[in-house]
Design a protein around this motif. Structure first.
Motif: not given
Length: 148
Positions: A23, A29, A33, A98, A103, A137
Motif C-alpha cells: 500500500q 491511499l 497513510l 479508506v 482504513a 496513522w
C-alpha cells in the motif's frame, strides 16, 4: 517460546509488513497513510523495535492463524527476536478501503522466512485495520487466516 508460537508471530509480522509494502505507493491511499505504511515496513524489515512501537497502537491486537490473539508487546518481542526474518513478497487480490480516520488494507500473500532460525512458508489472507488518531496513522487490529 515454542516454535509454533514463533511461527505464528512471524505470520503476523509478515501480514503487517505485506499490508504496508503493497500500500505504501498505492494511489488510493492518503500520502500520510502511505508514509506510515512504508515506515512500518522498514521497521519490520530491520527488526526496529522503536519503529514497531510507533506503528502499532498500544491497544493493537493480532488474531493469528492459530486462532489466538497476541498483544503489541508479545508481537514486538517475537518480531525482533534473533533468528526471525521475512523474505520479500507480493500482495495479491488486494483490497483497500479508506474513510475519514480509518482504513483497511487487505490481501493474499505467499511468503517465506525464518522463525527461530528455521525456515517456514505459508499462504495467508490478511486484513490490517488502521486508525488515524492525533494526526498519526497506526495499525489497531490485524487478522490472519491460512489459505490451503
Amino acid at each position: 517460546m515454542m516454535m509454533a508460537s514463533r511461527f505464528t508471530a512471524s505470520i503476523g509480522s509478515v501480514l503487517l509488513l505485506v499490508a504496508g509494502l503493497a500500500q505504501a505507493s498505492h494511489p488510493k491511499l492518503p500520502p500520510d497513510l502511505a508514509r506510515a505504511a512504508a515506515d512500518y515496513d522498514q521497521a519490520q524489515i530491520h527488526s526496529n523495535r522503536a519503529g514497531l512501537e510507533k506503528a502499532l497502537a498500544d491497544d493493537w491486537i493480532l488474531a493469528n492463524t492459530a486462532g489466538k490473539t497476541q498483544t503489541k508487546q508479545q508481537f514486538i518481542a517475537e518480531s525482533v527476536a534473533p533468528g526471525s526474518s521475512v523474505e520479500p513478497f507480493t500482495v495479491q487480490d488486494e483490497t483497500i478501503r479508506v474513510w475519514g480516520d480509518g482504513a483497511t488494507l487487505a490481501g493474499l500473500v505467499d511468503y517465506k522466512g525464518k522463525s527461530e532460525g528455521k525456515p517456514f512458508q505459508a499462504r495467508i489472507r490478511f486484513v490490517d485495520v488502521w486508525r488515524k488518531k492525533d494526526g498519526r496513522w497506526q495499525v489497531v487490529y490485524t487478522q490472519a487466516a491460512r489459505v490451503p
